[in-house]
Scaffold this motif. Structure first.
Motif, PDB file in Angstrom:
ATOM      1  N   VAL A 185       0.918  -1.266   0.005  1.00 36.65           N
ATOM      2  CA  VAL A 185       0.237   0.036  -0.067  1.00 36.65           C
ATOM      3  C   VAL A 185       0.741   1.204   0.031  1.00 36.65           C
ATOM      4  CG1 VAL A 185      -1.692   1.364   1.334  1.00 36.65           C
ATOM      5  CG2 VAL A 185      -1.928  -0.976   1.050  1.00 36.65           C
ATOM      6  N   MET A 186       2.010   1.241   0.954  1.00 39.44           N
ATOM      7  CA  MET A 186       2.896   2.567   0.963  1.00 39.44           C
ATOM      8  C   MET A 186       3.943   2.840   0.263  1.00 39.44           C
ATOM      9  SD  MET A 186       0.865   3.905   3.079  1.00 39.44           S
ATOM     10  CE  MET A 186       1.550   5.522   3.626  1.00 39.44           C
ATOM     11  N   ASP A 187       4.243   1.691  -0.472  1.00 40.25           N
ATOM     12  CA  ASP A 187       5.458   2.090  -1.197  1.00 40.25           C
ATOM     13  C   ASP A 187       5.432   1.886  -2.920  1.00 40.25           C
ATOM     14  OD1 ASP A 187       7.041   1.641   1.335  1.00 40.25           O
ATOM     15  OD2 ASP A 187       7.589  -0.387   1.081  1.00 40.25           O
TER      16      ASP A 187
ATOM     17  N   PRO B  62      -3.451   6.015  -4.126  1.00 44.68           N
ATOM     18  CA  PRO B  62      -4.361   7.045  -4.730  1.00 44.68           C
ATOM     19  C   PRO B  62      -5.643   6.010  -5.300  1.00 44.68           C
ATOM     20  CG  PRO B  62      -2.218   7.594  -5.192  1.00 44.68           C
ATOM     21  CD  PRO B  62      -1.913   6.403  -4.509  1.00 44.68           C
ATOM     22  N   ALA B  63      -5.161   4.978  -5.848  1.00 41.14           N
ATOM     23  CA  ALA B  63      -6.199   4.124  -6.182  1.00 41.14           C
ATOM     24  C   ALA B  63      -7.273   3.568  -5.305  1.00 41.14           C
ATOM     25  CB  ALA B  63      -5.557   2.644  -7.058  1.00 41.14           C
ATOM     26  N   LEU B  64      -6.677   3.381  -4.082  1.00 43.81           N
ATOM     27  CA  LEU B  64      -7.480   3.075  -3.076  1.00 43.81           C
ATOM     28  C   LEU B  64      -8.408   4.297  -2.317  1.00 43.81           C
ATOM     29  CD1 LEU B  64      -5.301   1.223  -0.282  1.00 43.81           C
ATOM     30  CD2 LEU B  64      -7.063   0.105  -1.867  1.00 43.81           C
ATOM     31  N   GLU B  65      -8.107   5.333  -2.560  1.00 43.76           N
ATOM     32  CA  GLU B  65      -8.787   6.634  -2.284  1.00 43.76           C
ATOM     33  C   GLU B  65      -9.908   6.739  -3.403  1.00 43.76           C
ATOM     34  OE1 GLU B  65      -5.725   9.750  -2.325  1.00 43.76           O
ATOM     35  OE2 GLU B  65      -6.051   9.762  -0.086  1.00 43.76           O
ATOM     36  N   MET B  66      -9.680   6.527  -4.596  1.00 40.46           N
ATOM     37  CA  MET B  66     -10.630   6.374  -5.607  1.00 40.46           C
ATOM     38  C   MET B  66     -11.779   5.356  -5.401  1.00 40.46           C
ATOM     39  SD  MET B  66      -8.676   7.918  -9.238  1.00 40.46           S
ATOM     40  CE  MET B  66      -7.433   6.493  -9.099  1.00 40.46           C
ATOM     41  N   ALA B  67     -11.266   4.269  -5.074  1.00 32.40           N
ATOM     42  CA  ALA B  67     -12.103   3.317  -4.983  1.00 32.40           C
ATOM     43  C   ALA B  67     -13.192   3.480  -3.734  1.00 32.40           C
ATOM     44  CB  ALA B  67     -11.425   1.817  -4.659  1.00 32.40           C
TER      45      ALA B  67
ATOM     46  N   PHE C 117     -20.592  -0.749   0.146  1.00 34.80           N
ATOM     47  CA  PHE C 117     -20.230  -1.046   1.423  1.00 34.80           C
ATOM     48  C   PHE C 117     -19.098  -2.121   1.254  1.00 34.80           C
ATOM     49  CE2 PHE C 117     -19.734  -3.270   5.465  1.00 34.80           C
ATOM     50  CZ  PHE C 117     -19.648  -2.146   6.289  1.00 34.80           C
ATOM     51  N   VAL C 118     -19.111  -2.945   0.369  1.00 36.35           N
ATOM     52  CA  VAL C 118     -17.749  -3.896   0.340  1.00 36.35           C
ATOM     53  C   VAL C 118     -16.558  -3.271  -0.125  1.00 36.35           C
ATOM     54  CG1 VAL C 118     -17.240  -6.112  -0.987  1.00 36.35           C
ATOM     55  CG2 VAL C 118     -19.373  -6.062   0.351  1.00 36.35           C
ATOM     56  N   ILE C 119     -16.905  -2.490  -1.248  1.00 34.10           N
ATOM     57  CA  ILE C 119     -15.843  -1.673  -1.840  1.00 34.10           C
ATOM     58  C   ILE C 119     -15.264  -0.803  -0.573  1.00 34.10           C
ATOM     59  CG2 ILE C 119     -15.352   0.245  -3.277  1.00 34.10           C
ATOM     60  CD1 ILE C 119     -17.104  -1.019  -5.175  1.00 34.10           C
ATOM     61  N   ASN C 120     -15.811  -0.319   0.202  1.00 34.47           N
ATOM     62  CA  ASN C 120     -15.316   0.766   1.312  1.00 34.47           C
ATOM     63  C   ASN C 120     -14.682  -0.074   2.328  1.00 34.47           C
ATOM     64  OD1 ASN C 120     -16.224   2.948  -0.155  1.00 34.47           O
ATOM     65  ND2 ASN C 120     -17.293   3.725   1.531  1.00 34.47           N
ATOM     66  N   PHE C 121     -15.163  -1.190   2.627  1.00 33.57           N
ATOM     67  CA  PHE C 121     -14.832  -2.264   3.785  1.00 33.57           C
ATOM     68  C   PHE C 121     -13.432  -2.446   3.216  1.00 33.57           C
ATOM     69  CE2 PHE C 121     -13.827  -6.227   5.864  1.00 33.57           C
ATOM     70  CZ  PHE C 121     -13.960  -6.000   6.945  1.00 33.57           C
ATOM     71  N   ILE C 122     -13.255  -2.894   2.034  1.00 32.67           N
ATOM     72  CA  ILE C 122     -11.704  -3.545   1.657  1.00 32.67           C
ATOM     73  C   ILE C 122     -10.932  -2.297   1.449  1.00 32.67           C
ATOM     74  CG2 ILE C 122     -10.714  -4.282  -0.284  1.00 32.67           C
ATOM     75  CD1 ILE C 122     -13.143  -6.114  -0.975  1.00 32.67           C
ATOM     76  N   SER C 123     -11.291  -1.092   0.973  1.00 27.85           N
ATOM     77  CA  SER C 123     -10.497   0.095   0.656  1.00 27.85           C
ATOM     78  C   SER C 123     -10.130   0.535   1.835  1.00 27.85           C
ATOM     79  CB  SER C 123     -10.958   0.932  -0.353  1.00 27.85           C
ATOM     80  OG  SER C 123     -12.302   1.432   0.406  1.00 27.85           O
ATOM     81  N   GLY C 124     -10.922   0.597   2.789  1.00 25.29           N
ATOM     82  CA  GLY C 124     -10.799   1.085   4.079  1.00 25.29           C
ATOM     83  C   GLY C 124      -9.930   0.285   5.127  1.00 25.29           C
ATOM     84  N   ALA C 125      -9.864  -0.839   5.026  1.00 21.77           N
ATOM     85  CA  ALA C 125      -9.027  -1.885   5.814  1.00 21.77           C
ATOM     86  C   ALA C 125      -7.614  -1.802   5.338  1.00 21.77           C
ATOM     87  CB  ALA C 125      -9.524  -3.500   5.469  1.00 21.77           C
ATOM     88  N   LEU C 126      -7.499  -1.349   3.924  1.00 25.09           N
ATOM     89  CA  LEU C 126      -6.199  -1.369   3.342  1.00 25.09           C
ATOM     90  C   LEU C 126      -5.625   0.033   3.851  1.00 25.09           C
ATOM     91  CD1 LEU C 126      -6.668  -3.090  -0.422  1.00 25.09           C
ATOM     92  CD2 LEU C 126      -5.603  -3.814   1.898  1.00 25.09           C
ATOM     93  N   PHE C 127      -6.533   1.041   4.051  1.00 23.50           N
ATOM     94  CA  PHE C 127      -5.980   2.148   4.535  1.00 23.50           C
ATOM     95  C   PHE C 127      -5.444   2.009   5.774  1.00 23.50           C
ATOM     96  CE2 PHE C 127      -9.150   4.919   2.051  1.00 23.50           C
ATOM     97  CZ  PHE C 127      -8.529   5.092   0.976  1.00 23.50           C
ATOM     98  N   VAL C 128      -6.067   1.295   6.718  1.00 25.55           N
ATOM     99  CA  VAL C 128      -5.713   1.171   8.000  1.00 25.55           C
ATOM    100  C   VAL C 128      -4.097   0.162   7.978  1.00 25.55           C
ATOM    101  CG1 VAL C 128      -6.052  -0.117  10.198  1.00 25.55           C
ATOM    102  CG2 VAL C 128      -7.771   1.482   8.863  1.00 25.55           C
ATOM    103  N   ILE C 129      -4.343  -0.681   7.253  1.00 31.32           N
ATOM    104  CA  ILE C 129      -3.314  -1.593   6.939  1.00 31.32           C
ATOM    105  C   ILE C 129      -1.794  -0.827   6.623  1.00 31.32           C
ATOM    106  CG2 ILE C 129      -2.144  -3.459   5.814  1.00 31.32           C
ATOM    107  CD1 ILE C 129      -4.635  -4.844   6.094  1.00 31.32           C
ATOM    108  N   GLY C 130      -2.175  -0.013   5.834  1.00 34.49           N
ATOM    109  CA  GLY C 130      -0.916   0.897   5.174  1.00 34.49           C
ATOM    110  C   GLY C 130      -0.619   1.783   5.694  1.00 34.49           C
ATOM    111  N   ASP C 131      -1.440   2.691   6.838  1.00 38.27           N
ATOM    112  CA  ASP C 131      -0.943   3.654   7.588  1.00 38.27           C
ATOM    113  C   ASP C 131      -1.523   3.522   9.166  1.00 38.27           C
ATOM    114  OD1 ASP C 131       0.366   5.973   8.558  1.00 38.27           O
ATOM    115  OD2 ASP C 131      -0.827   7.197   7.096  1.00 38.27           O
ATOM    116  N   PRO C 132      -1.142   2.469   9.911  1.00 37.23           N
ATOM    117  CA  PRO C 132      -1.930   2.172  11.126  1.00 37.23           C
ATOM    118  C   PRO C 132      -1.604   3.387  12.029  1.00 37.23           C
ATOM    119  CG  PRO C 132      -0.038   0.705  10.579  1.00 37.23           C
ATOM    120  CD  PRO C 132      -0.268   1.677   9.561  1.00 37.23           C
TER     121      PRO C 132
END
Length: 165
Positions: A21-23, A29-34, A76-91
């Motif tokens: 996610v971070m590197d 940015p793709a996660l933000e769009m999703a 909701f599923v799109i947001n759940f997945i992208s939100g979880a990846l946000f948290v994993i990427g920048d906990p």
């Protein structure tokens, strides 16, 4: 910070998914769009259903409007997945942020409202539509849905501004 929170931040920060996610210049940015698209689909679909239940566009049949609930689930599923990846990427940004935790709490309340809708309102919805007014309970659940999801959106926007130094 308590030790469990520190452990979670350290574990997520050193995970392989964190580095994905971070590197990579494209992933975040793709996660933000999703996340934005998912939110638009989720909230837009709920607006159609909830506003119809509240009393707007009474000429539209409820069974046709309820078709939009499928899109709400997809959003909701799109947001759940992208939100979880946000948290994993920048906990370290999310797990210590009060706006993030208030957002999660509000999503939980919206989920309880949805469960109540499915168990207690939806079964009676189509029967009540056949010539009768919708119940006050149905309208209350629809208003709560709109209000809770608006609060989720606002709290999501607060996350960058309530970071801890």
């Amino acid at each position: 910070m308590n030790s469990l929170l520190c452990w979670a931040i350290d574990t997520l920060s050193t995970s392989a998914m964190n580095h994905v996610v971070m590197d990579n210049a494209v992933v975040f940015p793709a996660l933000e769009m999703a996340h934005f698209v998912g939110l638009s689909v989720l909230f837009g679909s709920l607006m159609v259903v909830d506003l119809r239940i509240i009393g707007f566009a009474k000429h539209l049949p409820l069974d046709k409007v309820s078709f939009f609930l499928r899109f709400a689930v997809i959003g909701f599923v799109i947001n759940f997945i992208s939100g979880a990846l946000f948290v994993i990427g920048d906990p370290g940004r999310y797990l210590v942020n009060i706006a993030f935790w208030l957002k999660m709490f509000t999503i939980g309340l919206a989920g309880l409202n949805t469960v109540f809708f499915i168990l207690h309102v939806k079964p009676k919805l189509y029967r009540s539509f056949a010539g009768q007014q919708l119940t006050n309970r149905a309208r209350l659940v629809a208003w709560l849905s709109l209000i809770l999801w608006l609060i989720v959106i606002v709290l999501g926007r607060f996350i960058p501004y309530l970071e801890t130094p």
